[in-house]
Design a protein around this motif. Structure first.
Motif, PDB file in Angstrom:
ATOM      1  N   ALA A 182       0.842  -1.297  -0.119  1.00 20.04           N
ATOM      2  CA  ALA A 182      -0.020   0.052   0.030  1.00 20.04           C
ATOM      3  C   ALA A 182       0.760   1.159  -0.062  1.00 20.04           C
ATOM      4  O   ALA A 182       0.262   2.334  -0.298  1.00 20.04           O
ATOM      5  CB  ALA A 182      -1.001  -0.023   1.231  1.00 20.04           C
ATOM      6  N   MET A 183       2.014   1.254   0.297  1.00 12.11           N
ATOM      7  CA  MET A 183       3.076   2.273   0.349  1.00 12.11           C
ATOM      8  C   MET A 183       3.146   2.788  -1.252  1.00 12.11           C
ATOM      9  O   MET A 183       3.453   2.364  -2.217  1.00 12.11           O
ATOM     10  CB  MET A 183       4.482   2.026   0.892  1.00 12.11           C
ATOM     11  CG  MET A 183       4.525   1.685   2.100  1.00 12.11           C
ATOM     12  SD  MET A 183       6.067   0.829   2.752  1.00 12.11           S
ATOM     13  CE  MET A 183       6.772   2.577   2.722  1.00 12.11           C
ATOM     14  N   PRO A 184       2.950   4.134  -1.247  1.00 11.38           N
ATOM     15  CA  PRO A 184       3.127   4.654  -2.699  1.00 11.38           C
ATOM     16  C   PRO A 184       4.589   4.388  -3.152  1.00 11.38           C
ATOM     17  O   PRO A 184       4.569   4.329  -4.356  1.00 11.38           O
ATOM     18  CB  PRO A 184       2.724   6.340  -2.425  1.00 11.38           C
ATOM     19  CG  PRO A 184       1.938   6.265  -0.999  1.00 11.38           C
ATOM     20  CD  PRO A 184       2.376   5.105  -0.274  1.00 11.38           C
ATOM     21  N   HIS A 185       5.322   4.827  -2.319  1.00 12.17           N
ATOM     22  CA  HIS A 185       6.655   4.553  -2.592  1.00 12.17           C
ATOM     23  C   HIS A 185       7.515   3.746  -1.736  1.00 12.17           C
ATOM     24  O   HIS A 185       7.326   4.050  -0.452  1.00 12.17           O
ATOM     25  CB  HIS A 185       7.611   5.760  -2.761  1.00 12.17           C
ATOM     26  CG  HIS A 185       6.821   6.901  -3.805  1.00 12.17           C
ATOM     27  ND1 HIS A 185       7.060   6.835  -5.124  1.00 12.17           N
ATOM     28  CD2 HIS A 185       6.122   8.105  -3.668  1.00 12.17           C
ATOM     29  CE1 HIS A 185       6.364   7.825  -5.661  1.00 12.17           C
ATOM     30  NE2 HIS A 185       5.557   8.543  -4.760  1.00 12.17           N
ATOM     31  N   LYS A 186       7.976   2.675  -2.120  1.00 14.36           N
ATOM     32  CA  LYS A 186       8.818   1.680  -1.313  1.00 14.36           C
ATOM     33  C   LYS A 186      10.098   2.212  -0.660  1.00 14.36           C
ATOM     34  O   LYS A 186      10.693   2.954  -1.645  1.00 14.36           O
ATOM     35  CB  LYS A 186       8.937   0.326  -2.062  1.00 14.36           C
ATOM     36  CG  LYS A 186       7.766   0.010  -2.455  1.00 14.36           C
ATOM     37  CD  LYS A 186       6.500  -0.302  -1.617  1.00 14.36           C
ATOM     38  CE  LYS A 186       5.232  -1.116  -2.287  1.00 14.36           C
ATOM     39  NZ  LYS A 186       4.655  -0.120  -3.293  1.00 14.36           N
ATOM     40  N   ILE A 187      10.512   1.873   0.452  1.00 13.49           N
ATOM     41  CA  ILE A 187      11.857   2.047   0.739  1.00 13.49           C
ATOM     42  C   ILE A 187      12.659   0.457   0.643  1.00 13.49           C
ATOM     43  O   ILE A 187      11.929  -0.328   0.394  1.00 13.49           O
ATOM     44  CB  ILE A 187      11.953   2.276   2.408  1.00 13.49           C
ATOM     45  CG1 ILE A 187      11.453   1.375   3.143  1.00 13.49           C
ATOM     46  CG2 ILE A 187      11.451   3.593   2.675  1.00 13.49           C
ATOM     47  CD1 ILE A 187      11.704   1.393   4.783  1.00 13.49           C
ATOM     48  N   ALA A 188      13.858   0.755   0.196  1.00  5.68           N
ATOM     49  CA  ALA A 188      14.684  -0.203  -0.396  1.00  5.68           C
ATOM     50  C   ALA A 188      14.746  -1.432   0.439  1.00  5.68           C
ATOM     51  O   ALA A 188      15.092  -1.242   1.787  1.00  5.68           O
ATOM     52  CB  ALA A 188      16.237   0.135  -0.522  1.00  5.68           C
ATOM     53  N   GLY A 189      14.710  -2.632   0.075  1.00  2.00           N
ATOM     54  CA  GLY A 189      14.833  -3.868   0.799  1.00  2.00           C
ATOM     55  C   GLY A 189      16.125  -4.387   0.439  1.00  2.00           C
ATOM     56  O   GLY A 189      17.179  -3.903  -0.102  1.00  2.00           O
ATOM     57  N   ASN A 190      16.353  -5.781   0.621  1.00  2.33           N
ATOM     58  CA  ASN A 190      17.551  -6.497   0.510  1.00  2.33           C
ATOM     59  C   ASN A 190      17.636  -7.235  -0.680  1.00  2.33           C
ATOM     60  O   ASN A 190      17.912  -6.820  -1.668  1.00  2.33           O
ATOM     61  CB  ASN A 190      17.936  -7.312   1.813  1.00  2.33           C
ATOM     62  CG  ASN A 190      18.163  -6.338   3.095  1.00  2.33           C
ATOM     63  OD1 ASN A 190      18.720  -5.361   2.759  1.00  2.33           O
ATOM     64  ND2 ASN A 190      17.492  -6.544   4.227  1.00  2.33           N
ATOM     65  N   TYR A 191      17.438  -8.608  -0.519  1.00  5.73           N
ATOM     66  CA  TYR A 191      17.445  -9.429  -1.695  1.00  5.73           C
ATOM     67  C   TYR A 191      16.083  -9.947  -2.259  1.00  5.73           C
ATOM     68  O   TYR A 191      15.408 -10.602  -1.207  1.00  5.73           O
ATOM     69  CB  TYR A 191      18.132 -10.822  -1.355  1.00  5.73           C
ATOM     70  CG  TYR A 191      19.585 -10.308  -0.998  1.00  5.73           C
ATOM     71  CD1 TYR A 191      20.391 -10.370  -2.382  1.00  5.73           C
ATOM     72  CD2 TYR A 191      20.251 -10.227  -0.045  1.00  5.73           C
ATOM     73  CE1 TYR A 191      21.800 -10.096  -2.094  1.00  5.73           C
ATOM     74  CE2 TYR A 191      21.435  -9.949   0.066  1.00  5.73           C
ATOM     75  CZ  TYR A 191      22.328  -9.577  -0.775  1.00  5.73           C
ATOM     76  OH  TYR A 191      23.566  -9.585  -0.787  1.00  5.73           O
ATOM     77  N   PRO A 192      15.513  -9.495  -3.225  1.00 10.65           N
ATOM     78  CA  PRO A 192      14.198 -10.225  -3.704  1.00 10.65           C
ATOM     79  C   PRO A 192      14.164 -11.545  -3.945  1.00 10.65           C
ATOM     80  O   PRO A 192      15.061 -12.232  -4.312  1.00 10.65           O
ATOM     81  CB  PRO A 192      14.014  -9.295  -4.939  1.00 10.65           C
ATOM     82  CG  PRO A 192      15.359  -8.839  -5.396  1.00 10.65           C
ATOM     83  CD  PRO A 192      16.270  -8.807  -4.192  1.00 10.65           C
ATOM     84  N   SER A 193      12.792 -11.995  -3.521  1.00 15.44           N
ATOM     85  CA  SER A 193      12.897 -13.511  -3.702  1.00 15.44           C
ATOM     86  C   SER A 193      12.834 -14.031  -5.155  1.00 15.44           C
ATOM     87  O   SER A 193      12.196 -13.356  -5.999  1.00 15.44           O
ATOM     88  CB  SER A 193      11.421 -13.821  -3.011  1.00 15.44           C
ATOM     89  OG  SER A 193      11.417 -15.253  -3.174  1.00 15.44           O
ATOM     90  N   PRO A 194      13.500 -15.060  -5.485  1.00 16.98           N
ATOM     91  CA  PRO A 194      13.436 -15.414  -6.867  1.00 16.98           C
ATOM     92  C   PRO A 194      12.324 -16.549  -6.969  1.00 16.98           C
ATOM     93  O   PRO A 194      12.211 -16.961  -8.007  1.00 16.98           O
ATOM     94  CB  PRO A 194      15.029 -16.191  -6.900  1.00 16.98           C
ATOM     95  CG  PRO A 194      15.345 -16.634  -5.833  1.00 16.98           C
ATOM     96  CD  PRO A 194      14.554 -15.544  -4.603  1.00 16.98           C
ATOM     97  N   TYR A 195      11.390 -16.710  -6.041  1.00 11.69           N
ATOM     98  CA  TYR A 195      10.583 -17.889  -5.941  1.00 11.69           C
ATOM     99  C   TYR A 195       9.126 -17.428  -6.096  1.00 11.69           C
ATOM    100  O   TYR A 195       8.236 -18.553  -6.062  1.00 11.69           O
ATOM    101  CB  TYR A 195      10.814 -18.790  -4.699  1.00 11.69           C
ATOM    102  CG  TYR A 195      12.286 -19.252  -4.455  1.00 11.69           C
ATOM    103  CD1 TYR A 195      12.931 -19.981  -5.495  1.00 11.69           C
ATOM    104  CD2 TYR A 195      13.036 -18.650  -3.440  1.00 11.69           C
ATOM    105  CE1 TYR A 195      14.224 -20.477  -5.365  1.00 11.69           C
ATOM    106  CE2 TYR A 195      14.474 -19.260  -3.449  1.00 11.69           C
ATOM    107  CZ  TYR A 195      14.886 -20.078  -4.480  1.00 11.69           C
ATOM    108  OH  TYR A 195      16.247 -20.664  -4.323  1.00 11.69           O
ATOM    109  N   GLY A 196       8.899 -16.257  -6.097  1.00 15.07           N
ATOM    110  CA  GLY A 196       7.445 -15.750  -6.214  1.00 15.07           C
ATOM    111  C   GLY A 196       6.473 -15.859  -5.020  1.00 15.07           C
ATOM    112  O   GLY A 196       5.356 -15.707  -5.048  1.00 15.07           O
ATOM    113  N   ASP A 197       7.141 -16.158  -3.893  1.00 17.02           N
ATOM    114  CA  ASP A 197       6.643 -16.002  -2.595  1.00 17.02           C
ATOM    115  C   ASP A 197       6.210 -14.878  -2.170  1.00 17.02           C
ATOM    116  O   ASP A 197       5.486 -14.515  -1.180  1.00 17.02           O
ATOM    117  CB  ASP A 197       7.285 -17.024  -1.616  1.00 17.02           C
ATOM    118  CG  ASP A 197       8.597 -16.513  -1.352  1.00 17.02           C
ATOM    119  OD1 ASP A 197       9.417 -16.361  -2.200  1.00 17.02           O
ATOM    120  OD2 ASP A 197       9.078 -16.308  -0.186  1.00 17.02           O
ATOM    121  N   GLU A 198       6.789 -13.664  -2.789  1.00 15.34           N
ATOM    122  CA  GLU A 198       6.943 -12.344  -2.388  1.00 15.34           C
ATOM    123  C   GLU A 198       7.054 -11.509  -3.638  1.00 15.34           C
ATOM    124  O   GLU A 198       8.123 -11.786  -4.231  1.00 15.34           O
ATOM    125  CB  GLU A 198       8.051 -12.002  -1.269  1.00 15.34           C
ATOM    126  CG  GLU A 198       8.113 -10.597  -0.623  1.00 15.34           C
ATOM    127  CD  GLU A 198       9.049 -10.494   0.436  1.00 15.34           C
ATOM    128  OE1 GLU A 198       8.890 -10.670   1.587  1.00 15.34           O
ATOM    129  OE2 GLU A 198      10.235 -10.482   0.140  1.00 15.34           O
TER     130      GLU A 198
END
Length: 903
Positions: A182-198
């Protein structure tokens, strides 16, 4: 034995904790309550009935036996419901676990003595993470931080038999994802999941107070687990209990220690008087002092300060600087010896300063001073020891920390993307004399520090863990986070958000400053007993520039990371303190065999790629890039593994020696990383099963107190001698140039005196001066420090890459024989032999040294330890050298070989 004399001042009772001190000894014990014991219970778990994951995993809502401490993944494995998460390419098929809600249940009885006490509390040392706890059907508490200790009063709520504790763990992904999306602009995360769970554009890891590496890292798997990961205790008491004990150092030198014993006592609803007894025992166990005082206790929290003095104290020192002496301080209420009213801690008397002197040219130093002595920090970064922390035993911690000390390290950095280590880690570090740089648990990305509730949660977490750990003399720094400031300032995180929403970006940065510049700094000042605080690594403590070679600490990743410079680039980077740098290598084949069959062992095979987590740089391609620079393309997968280790060891050695040779401008060198979280490719020097890579053997040499730093770059070699000891070293330096057959081409020799704790540049030599017309592909320069004719330290310098050298196969001869309770392995070199690796195929054996070169005609005899018979070891012995590995490959074709050939 030194005489110890103690003088005691009057007792002072304060309304607030006395905990501010510029000098430190060490010791505190968090919350030793009345009768405190692990909860004896029968634990079970299940997938929460009604969970959406039941559609694809039916039957998982049936109760199965659980182990506490533990995690849902390890409980599923023990129940036979999933396969080993570390074997094969299992990771993708197990991501559903992190999307599910899980329920744990404990059934337990309570003894009559505990029931008779008027006060009782359940203490949860680790709940991972969003937990709803009920006792006997009634709500007890809600938790939202895996790093905190959670307490709940259970006075009058327990029964003698049939108590039931229920804990529902909500999926952190499902819990937080709607808010993040719901955030209009996201703050940076770390490692995106390559598996589609997120979703890759809505990562939740930096919004939840849970070990960040559970969401995946570039050296470990993504297993978003849940469970009761540390012990549950049932505490009960009568009128008082000791809730905290510490010893603050107010002044300390070789003659005297002025200390304050800080005691926190919780009094029940009525005021009363109680006797306080403090016993102090010296490192030999002899009682050297006792304090007895009657004190008035008001209802609630009472903070007592009891001053004392020790003459001729036995101070705690890091390894190499002195002994690791520790005192024991015991506090009890009343004359009796009830464990309910006792608390005991071991302290080390030492001071710590973070020296940050300003230079005339605008630079600013960064170095540790222990007991007034500047210490060059030699060591490595530590990551979690397992994807599932409850599996980490004291024995495994000792194994890896002993490997660090055996490699002549004196400091470890506990990296911020994991969890606050168990007390056993710090007990062992205290014993071994290993200094600990302790990050708070923030591993990267950006935190929602703009949210007051988030910051308050973190402050409570910090207070819990500082109080639990601050008595350990090994802890010499609390650091706010890993790489968050440099990510914002240097990686584009801040720039991108400012362009999208400057108002929100300003709010995010102010939240960062509030959390890491103010909140955590204040907690460390209040609770940390004088240990310094540092806002981020790398940084200059919120100075304008985050990752500056001239100020503060430095992370250097232009070697290995982009732009993937050659290892010689390390010689052009001279920081004040290098807290991260590294090169990857694969572990030995026996470790790889634990998760991949021989048929699966291909550089581009699915299982091998599943255990190579450096996805951003296509890890094995990056590894080949570095191997090919020096050695050419490997002919087989085993050669790929061997050459990766040789490359890693030689590259990190170059950097570490450069840092040491730059003393006192540079005062620390911590490579990435000591250990592994699972079996796979990584930057570690000790693999998941405790096997030393070539790097750890090299580290024992390049971190030795007395060492040679002969560093060649662009046709010139800088020759320095290093002495980290506290005494001057007298000797001679010698430089020889030999051909690969052993013929001496020239020799120089001079006397030298090395001051204590110094780096001394001896000379600089051009290739032309050393070679004097000799063939660079057939010559080696030998730089040495001698005492008489004995070689104290040595380093070999080569003039061309190994793939261009005239190395020959079959130049190493071996003999293995029994000798008492061990074996002796004798190695003899006919010509120059590089990169000797001693292995024992399918046999359990350890060798005292490995990964070294032998000069022509040189012989070495090594101790081998094994329970296997001599005949088995002789059959299992496998020797590999660069001459054997590179023997039949024309230089012209080496770099054109394809990856597909390596299998």
């Amino acid at each position: 034995m030194q005489h110890v004399h103690l003088k005691f001042g009057s007792i002072q009772i304060h309304a607030q904790r006395v905990c501010r001190g510029l000098l430190l000894c060490a010791l505190w014990l968090a919350s030793t309550a009345a009768v405190a014991a692990p909860l004896r219970a029968q634990w079970s778990f299940r997938l929460l009935p009604g969970d959406a994951q039941l559609q694809t995993h039916p039957g998982m809502d049936a109760w199965k036996q659980a182990t506490v401490p533990g995690s849902v993944h390890t409980d599923l494995l023990a129940a036979g419901l999933i396969g080993d998460p570390y074997v094969g390419a299992a990771e993708a098929g197990l991501q559903w676990i992190g999307l599910a809600d899980w329920e744990y249940r404990a059934r337990f009885d309570v003894d009559a003595a505990s029931l008779a006490r008027p006060h009782a509390e359940l203490r949860f040392d680790g709940l991972d993470t969003f937990a709803e706890v009920r006792l006997n059907g009634e709500p007890l508490l809600k938790a939202d931080n895996a790093h905190r200790t959670w307490r709940a009063r259970v006075d009058g709520r327990l029964r003698a038999q049939g108590n039931e504790l229920q804990i529902v763990f909500r999926s952190p992904i499902r819990t937080l994802l709607p808010q993040v999306q719901a955030m209009p602009h996201k703050i940076a995360g770390n490692y995106p999941s390559p598996y589609g769970d997120e979703p890759k554009d809505a990562m939740v890891g930096n919004f939840v107070r849970k070990p960040a590496y559970h969401f995946g890292w570039d050296w470990g798997p993504r297993y978003v687990t849940a469970g009761v990961w540390r012990q549950v205790h049932l505490d009960s008491w009568d009128q008082q209990r000791i809730t905290d004990l510490a010893v603050r150092t107010d002044a300390l030198d070789a003659d005297k220690a002025n200390l304050s014993v800080q005691l926190q006592v919780e009094q029940a609803d009525k005021a009363g008087t109680q006797q306080v007894v403090i016993d102090v025992r010296d490192p030999d166990g002899k009682t050297v002092a006792q304090i007895k005082r009657d004190v008035a206790l008001a209802p609630g929290e009472n903070n007592l300060s009891l001053p004392l003095q020790i003459d001729k104290p036995r101070r705690w020192w890091p390894v190499g600087y002195g002994a690791q002496d520790r005192y024991t301080v015991q506090a009890r209420l009343g004359e009796g010896k009830q464990s309910a009213l006792e608390s005991s801690i071991r302290i080390g008397l030492r001071t710590v300063q973070l020296q940050r002197e300003e230079d005339k040219d605008g630079g600013q130093g960064f170095g540790f001073v222990i007991n007034g002595v500047p210490v060059f920090a030699k060591g490595a970064n530590v990551i979690p020891f397992d994807a599932f922390p409850a599996r980490v035993t004291r024995e495994r911690l000792r194994r890896d920390l002993q490997a660090a000390r055996d490699a002549n390290m004196n400091m470890l950095r506990n990296w911020g993307g994991g969890y606050y280590e168990d007390d056993a880690f710090f007990d062992i570090a205290d014993e071994l004399g290993l200094l600990v740089w302790q990050d708070f648990m923030f591993g990267g990305g950006m935190q929602p520090g703009y949210a007051p509730a988030f910051r308050a949660n973190v402050v409570a977490e910090a207070r819990d863990n500082i109080r639990r750990l601050r008595h350990h003399p090994s802890i010499v720094l609390w650091c706010g986070n890993n790489e968050e400031e440099t990510a914002w300032k240097d990686w584009g995180h801040g720039k991108t958000l400012k362009e999208a929403d400057p108002v929100f970006a300003a709010k995010v940065w102010q939240g960062y400053v509030d959390l890491f510049g103010k909140d955590l700094r204040s907690v460390v000042a209040e609770e940390g007993l004088g240990v310094p605080y540092w806002a981020s690594s790398p940084s200059n403590d919120l100075d304008t520039k985050a990752n500056d070679s001239r100020r503060g600490d430095k992370h250097y990743w232009e070697v290995w990371g982009n732009p993937a410079l050659p290892p010689t680039a390390y010689l052009k980077e001279t920081p004040r303190f290098m807290s991260e740098y590294g090169l990857q290598a694969w572990p030995q084949l026996s470790t790889i065999n634990a998760f991949a069959t021989p048929e699966e062992q291909r550089v581009d095979g699915p299982v091998i790629e599943a255990h190579q987590k450096f996805l951003a740089g296509k890890g094995n391609e990056r590894l080949l890039h570095y191997i090919e620079m020096e050695f050419g393309t490997p002919r087989s997968f085993p050669d790929f593994v061997y050459l990766s280790q040789m490359m890693q060891a030689e590259g990190i050695e170059l950097a570490a020696l450069h840092h040491r040779a730059s003393r006192p401008y540079t005062m620390g060198s911590l490579y990435w990383q000591l250990n592994d979280v699972w079996p796979g490719a990584s930057w570690s020097s000790v693999d998941y099963y405790g096997n030393w890579k070539a790097l750890n053997f090299h580290a024992r040499r390049f971190f030795a107190d007395v060492a040679v730093a002969a560093l060649r770059d662009e046709g010139s070699t800088r020759f320095s001698l290093l002495n980290d000891g506290r005494a001057e070293v007298q000797g001679q330096w010698r430089v020889r140039v030999l051909d690969f057959d052993g013929r001496e081409l020239q020799q120089q020799r001079r006397p030298i005196s090395l001051p204590a704790m110094s780096a001394t540049e001896v000379a600089r030599f051009s290739d032309a001066e050393l070679l004097q017309g000799a063939d660079p592909s057939r010559s080696v320069a030998v730089f040495e420090l001698l005492r008489g004719d004995a070689v104290v330290a040595q380093r070999l310098v080569y003039f061309v890459a190994a793939k261009q050298q005239a190395l020959q196969p079959a130049q190493l001869h071996s003999e293995l024989r029994a000798e008492g309770d061990h074996y002796l392995l004798q190695l003899r070199a006919d010509r120059l032999v590089r990169g000797i690796w001693i292995g024992f195929t399918n046999a359990d054996a350890s060798v005292e040294d490995n990964a070294f070169d032998l000069l022509p005609g040189q012989t070495r005899t090594l101790v081998v330890r094994s329970t296997a018979p001599l005949s088995t070891l002789r059959s299992a012995l496998h020797l590999q050298t660069l001459g054997d590995t590179l023997q039949s490959r024309p230089v012209a074709s080496q770099d054109n070989a394809s990856v597909e050939r390596i299998h």
